[in-house]
Design a protein around this motif. Sequence first.
Motif, PDB file in Angstrom:
ATOM      1  N   VAL A 214      -6.980  49.520 -13.679  1.00 60.95           N
ATOM      2  CA  VAL A 214      -6.343  50.395 -12.763  1.00 60.95           C
ATOM      3  C   VAL A 214      -5.910  49.823 -11.416  1.00 60.95           C
ATOM      4  O   VAL A 214      -4.902  50.124 -10.983  1.00 60.95           O
ATOM      5  N   ILE A 215      -6.669  48.475 -10.892  1.00 59.75           N
ATOM      6  CA  ILE A 215      -5.992  47.796  -9.911  1.00 59.75           C
ATOM      7  C   ILE A 215      -4.810  47.272 -10.468  1.00 59.75           C
ATOM      8  O   ILE A 215      -3.903  47.159  -9.664  1.00 59.75           O
ATOM      9  N   ASP A 216      -4.633  46.798 -11.428  1.00 60.63           N
ATOM     10  CA  ASP A 216      -3.170  46.111 -12.038  1.00 60.63           C
ATOM     11  C   ASP A 216      -2.191  47.318 -11.755  1.00 60.63           C
ATOM     12  O   ASP A 216      -1.178  46.926 -11.404  1.00 60.63           O
ATOM     13  N   GLY A 217      -2.434  48.075 -12.224  1.00 60.20           N
ATOM     14  CA  GLY A 217      -1.620  49.299 -12.465  1.00 60.20           C
ATOM     15  C   GLY A 217      -0.971  49.837 -10.857  1.00 60.20           C
ATOM     16  O   GLY A 217       0.091  49.984 -10.479  1.00 60.20           O
ATOM     17  N   HIS A 218      -2.127  49.914  -9.860  1.00 61.26           N
ATOM     18  CA  HIS A 218      -1.863  50.139  -8.563  1.00 61.26           C
ATOM     19  C   HIS A 218      -1.057  49.202  -7.862  1.00 61.26           C
ATOM     20  O   HIS A 218       0.281  49.397  -7.336  1.00 61.26           O
ATOM     21  N   LEU A 219      -1.326  47.853  -8.424  1.00 63.12           N
ATOM     22  CA  LEU A 219      -0.624  46.921  -7.547  1.00 63.12           C
ATOM     23  C   LEU A 219       0.931  46.722  -8.073  1.00 63.12           C
ATOM     24  O   LEU A 219       1.937  46.553  -7.234  1.00 63.12           O
ATOM     25  N   ARG A 220       1.130  46.968  -9.474  1.00 64.24           N
ATOM     26  CA  ARG A 220       2.410  47.034  -9.960  1.00 64.24           C
ATOM     27  C   ARG A 220       3.314  48.093  -9.277  1.00 64.24           C
ATOM     28  O   ARG A 220       4.515  48.000  -9.519  1.00 64.24           O
ATOM     29  N   SER A 221       2.551  49.278  -8.907  1.00 60.75           N
ATOM     30  CA  SER A 221       3.616  50.289  -8.465  1.00 60.75           C
ATOM     31  C   SER A 221       3.805  50.121  -6.892  1.00 60.75           C
ATOM     32  O   SER A 221       4.590  50.994  -6.575  1.00 60.75           O
ATOM     33  N   SER A 500       6.094  49.374 -15.087  1.00 63.27           N
ATOM     34  CA  SER A 500       5.523  48.439 -15.940  1.00 63.27           C
ATOM     35  C   SER A 500       6.373  47.230 -16.170  1.00 63.27           C
ATOM     36  O   SER A 500       7.725  47.546 -16.481  1.00 63.27           O
ATOM     37  N   LEU A 501       6.089  45.883 -16.367  1.00 69.57           N
ATOM     38  CA  LEU A 501       6.948  44.793 -16.491  1.00 69.57           C
ATOM     39  C   LEU A 501       7.559  44.976 -17.905  1.00 69.57           C
ATOM     40  O   LEU A 501       8.548  44.473 -18.224  1.00 69.57           O
ATOM     41  N   ALA A 502       6.635  45.705 -18.748  1.00 66.27           N
ATOM     42  CA  ALA A 502       7.251  45.482 -20.249  1.00 66.27           C
ATOM     43  C   ALA A 502       8.422  46.463 -20.404  1.00 66.27           C
ATOM     44  O   ALA A 502       9.107  45.856 -21.090  1.00 66.27           O
ATOM     45  N   LEU A 503       8.752  47.478 -19.696  1.00 64.76           N
ATOM     46  CA  LEU A 503       9.884  48.490 -19.946  1.00 64.76           C
ATOM     47  C   LEU A 503      11.065  47.641 -19.387  1.00 64.76           C
ATOM     48  O   LEU A 503      11.951  47.799 -20.320  1.00 64.76           O
ATOM     49  N   PRO A 504      11.066  47.015 -18.329  1.00 64.99           N
ATOM     50  CA  PRO A 504      12.284  46.273 -17.697  1.00 64.99           C
ATOM     51  C   PRO A 504      12.620  45.200 -18.892  1.00 64.99           C
ATOM     52  O   PRO A 504      13.607  44.574 -19.200  1.00 64.99           O
ATOM     53  N   TRP A 505      11.312  44.342 -19.114  1.00 64.44           N
ATOM     54  CA  TRP A 505      11.795  43.385 -19.891  1.00 64.44           C
ATOM     55  C   TRP A 505      12.225  43.797 -21.373  1.00 64.44           C
ATOM     56  O   TRP A 505      12.805  42.783 -21.899  1.00 64.44           O
ATOM     57  N   ASP A 506      11.965  44.853 -21.648  1.00 68.36           N
ATOM     58  CA  ASP A 506      12.233  45.095 -23.055  1.00 68.36           C
ATOM     59  C   ASP A 506      13.960  45.387 -23.099  1.00 68.36           C
ATOM     60  O   ASP A 506      14.390  45.097 -24.104  1.00 68.36           O
ATOM     61  N   MET A 507      14.505  45.779 -21.984  1.00 65.89           N
ATOM     62  CA  MET A 507      15.885  45.826 -21.628  1.00 65.89           C
ATOM     63  C   MET A 507      16.450  44.540 -21.581  1.00 65.89           C
ATOM     64  O   MET A 507      17.535  43.994 -22.065  1.00 65.89           O
ATOM     65  N   GLN A 508      15.797  43.518 -20.893  1.00 67.10           N
ATOM     66  CA  GLN A 508      16.191  41.974 -20.801  1.00 67.10           C
ATOM     67  C   GLN A 508      16.469  41.459 -22.503  1.00 67.10           C
ATOM     68  O   GLN A 508      17.211  40.742 -22.454  1.00 67.10           O
ATOM     69  N   MET A 509      15.164  41.953 -23.088  1.00 68.27           N
ATOM     70  CA  MET A 509      15.150  41.306 -24.415  1.00 68.27           C
ATOM     71  C   MET A 509      16.738  41.909 -25.200  1.00 68.27           C
ATOM     72  O   MET A 509      17.349  41.272 -26.028  1.00 68.27           O
ATOM     73  N   LEU A 510      16.820  43.185 -25.065  1.00 71.40           N
ATOM     74  CA  LEU A 510      18.050  44.036 -25.708  1.00 71.40           C
ATOM     75  C   LEU A 510      19.194  43.169 -25.053  1.00 71.40           C
ATOM     76  O   LEU A 510      20.428  43.015 -25.774  1.00 71.40           O
ATOM     77  N   ALA A 511      19.270  43.040 -24.000  1.00 69.37           N
ATOM     78  CA  ALA A 511      20.625  42.499 -23.201  1.00 69.37           C
ATOM     79  C   ALA A 511      20.688  40.658 -23.615  1.00 69.37           C
ATOM     80  O   ALA A 511      21.888  40.450 -23.933  1.00 69.37           O
ATOM     81  N   VAL A 512      19.446  40.074 -23.950  1.00 70.91           N
ATOM     82  CA  VAL A 512      19.761  38.562 -23.901  1.00 70.91           C
ATOM     83  C   VAL A 512      19.498  38.146 -25.464  1.00 70.91           C
ATOM     84  O   VAL A 512      20.017  37.218 -25.847  1.00 70.91           O
ATOM     85  N   THR A 513      18.251  38.299 -25.658  1.00 70.53           N
ATOM     86  CA  THR A 513      17.792  37.533 -27.000  1.00 70.53           C
ATOM     87  C   THR A 513      17.948  38.228 -28.166  1.00 70.53           C
ATOM     88  O   THR A 513      17.725  37.790 -29.278  1.00 70.53           O
ATOM     89  N   GLY A 514      17.886  39.771 -28.216  1.00 75.34           N
ATOM     90  CA  GLY A 514      18.032  40.266 -29.262  1.00 75.34           C
ATOM     91  C   GLY A 514      16.600  40.775 -29.761  1.00 75.34           C
ATOM     92  O   GLY A 514      16.750  41.421 -30.828  1.00 75.34           O
ATOM     93  N   GLY A 515      15.600  40.328 -28.947  1.00 75.69           N
ATOM     94  CA  GLY A 515      14.255  40.653 -29.354  1.00 75.69           C
ATOM     95  C   GLY A 515      13.703  42.110 -28.641  1.00 75.69           C
ATOM     96  O   GLY A 515      14.692  42.810 -28.400  1.00 75.69           O
ATOM     97  N   ARG A 516      12.630  42.232 -28.616  1.00 77.93           N
ATOM     98  CA  ARG A 516      12.207  43.269 -27.921  1.00 77.93           C
ATOM     99  C   ARG A 516      10.617  43.384 -27.679  1.00 77.93           C
ATOM    100  O   ARG A 516      10.015  42.628 -27.975  1.00 77.93           O
ATOM    101  N   GLU A 517      10.180  44.218 -26.362  1.00 79.51           N
ATOM    102  CA  GLU A 517       8.673  44.240 -26.279  1.00 79.51           C
ATOM    103  C   GLU A 517       8.264  45.305 -27.176  1.00 79.51           C
ATOM    104  O   GLU A 517       9.129  46.144 -27.724  1.00 79.51           O
ATOM    105  N   ARG A 518       6.981  45.309 -27.422  1.00 79.77           N
ATOM    106  CA  ARG A 518       6.357  46.250 -28.460  1.00 79.77           C
ATOM    107  C   ARG A 518       5.123  46.784 -27.892  1.00 79.77           C
ATOM    108  O   ARG A 518       4.377  46.164 -27.031  1.00 79.77           O
ATOM    109  N   SER A 519       4.730  47.895 -28.387  1.00 78.67           N
ATOM    110  CA  SER A 519       3.353  48.689 -28.018  1.00 78.67           C
ATOM    111  C   SER A 519       2.325  47.779 -28.926  1.00 78.67           C
ATOM    112  O   SER A 519       2.605  47.281 -29.932  1.00 78.67           O
ATOM    113  N   ARG A 520       1.144  48.118 -28.567  1.00 79.15           N
ATOM    114  CA  ARG A 520       0.036  47.682 -29.154  1.00 79.15           C
ATOM    115  C   ARG A 520       0.116  47.938 -30.598  1.00 79.15           C
ATOM    116  O   ARG A 520      -0.266  47.353 -31.593  1.00 79.15           O
ATOM    117  N   ALA A 521       0.403  49.283 -31.165  1.00 73.83           N
ATOM    118  CA  ALA A 521       0.615  50.002 -32.203  1.00 73.83           C
ATOM    119  C   ALA A 521       1.393  48.887 -33.125  1.00 73.83           C
ATOM    120  O   ALA A 521       1.268  48.844 -34.276  1.00 73.83           O
TER     121      ALA A 521
END
Length: 552
Positions: A214-221, A500-521
């Motif tokens: 909860v604290i981490d989510g609050h600080l990220r917001s 969430s840092l994962a959401l913008p970094w997923d776009m960075q992966m699309l733009a630069v490496t061709g990789g992707r961020e993923r969910s736990r599942a």
Amino acid sequence: MLDAQDSARLRRLLDEVREYGGRESVAGFFSEFVGGRDPGLDGVLVFDHAALLVFPDDVADVTELLTDAGFTALPPVASVVVRQRLAERYGVAEDALPVSIVRGTIPSGPAAGRGVEVFAATGELPASMVAAERANDTEAHFAFTMVDPGDGALESLRKTFANRLSLVPDGGGYNPYDDAASGGRSVLYFRVPDGSAAGVRRFELTCAGHFPEVIDGHLRSVGQQFGQAPEKLLALLTGHWAARAVHVAAELGLADLLVEPASAAEVAERAGTDPDATARLLRFLAHLDVLRPAGDGRFALTGTGALLRADNPFRDLTRLYGGAFYDAWSELLPAVRDGGSAFGHRYGTEHFDWLAAHPETARVFDRTMAAVTDVVAAEVGTAYDFPAGATVVDVGGGNGALLRAVLHRHPTTSGVLFDRDHVAAAAGADGRLRTEAGDFFTAVPDGGDVYLLSRVLHDWDDADCHRILTACRAACVPDATLLVLERLLPDDGADLGGFSLALPWDMQMLAVTGGRERSRAEYDKLLAGAGFQLTGVRALPVDMNLIVATPV
């Protein structure tokens, strides 16, 4: 002794606490934010205290004033959250900011048990800090204790404050010294929007226990709130202006010219830049909280700005992200429309192949990997209990910062750093750490007890990840463990409104490496396909996670 101004400020606050502390309902504190209606927080929250920051010669001066005013003063305890906030706000080292918390409670009557929380900052402090805090009351707040924070109730209340009451997240943290018998205390701060609730600046939610997610989510917001739709769109469209300004500051080495506060004219002379343009840039950087005004037309570094100094790997990261990586984003449209990475569309070759042909940029890239690694490295050694005598194999381990941190915390372990030829050679071996070079798509060193994959898998598509994980599985002994460090996307159906840092970094992966961020599942599925079972996930700083898996 207490300065006369501080003494008067504190006595006014004590009078307010006597008045507010006798209220049975908390509705009046918040009704203005919901159009005068009852926000339904009675029974959920109780008024606990009001707070103020003062600057006494000695903490005992605060205790004496509270006692004289009829409050029961408790022994002072060390501050964590306020000290961190002051250090960040004024660019001062935390160990140079002795801050204590002195609590005073009303012993009897309708307000019995309610009280004040006085933050006492002592020692030789910057005069500009003292003057600014007295003038602005930045740390003053009304605090409420949550009756039952368990079973997701704290997160639900956090969203109520931010969404229904339109209060702005403004920091928080965890203090293990406060109410240690109950597991410490978690704290969430909220700021009142400009133009609302005259005389009330901030609210605090506090509860017993530690709620790191909860604290981490609050600080990220923090800093992610916008106004109405037009303002929100304009803020989004101007986001790249901030990125370019910070990149220019890194390229010019402005942080190294501001180790001591300086005026725009002084910075321009040292940097060899246009004085007027430099002044405008520094003003914008102060708006971004990279710099702060230091009085007399001077600027000083904040904690964020200090990351841009030449000796910090975050400067390399900023230069790279503002250079070749930034240019790749100009081809995001064809990447989305036709597939492939934006980098490939922009440069005609993919990210890692391009780096192989540009060795100087490749060396900068390798240094940038240390930026986030340095932040999370110490936490990895505590988040997972590495077995005594274990051999730890760091696959794609870069400069070895993560592996060295693990070996330092677990002195009976040994390590193998495995990466490309030039990376492994640059990292160098020492003591219990040796290096091996190779291709992790085909094979990795065998016989390890623990295998690390830190921010490797997000660079690659599922097929390549399968090749990497299969190579790791082939090297594992039956009781080995695989540790994967990655950011996790929200699960399907989750609220995407929180930052969430994962959401913008997923776009960075699309733009630069061709990789992707993923969910736990998605990681669960990838790991299972290569012969691993995901057994747990543990949160780390900067939105990273430690994914624990075992061979099956």
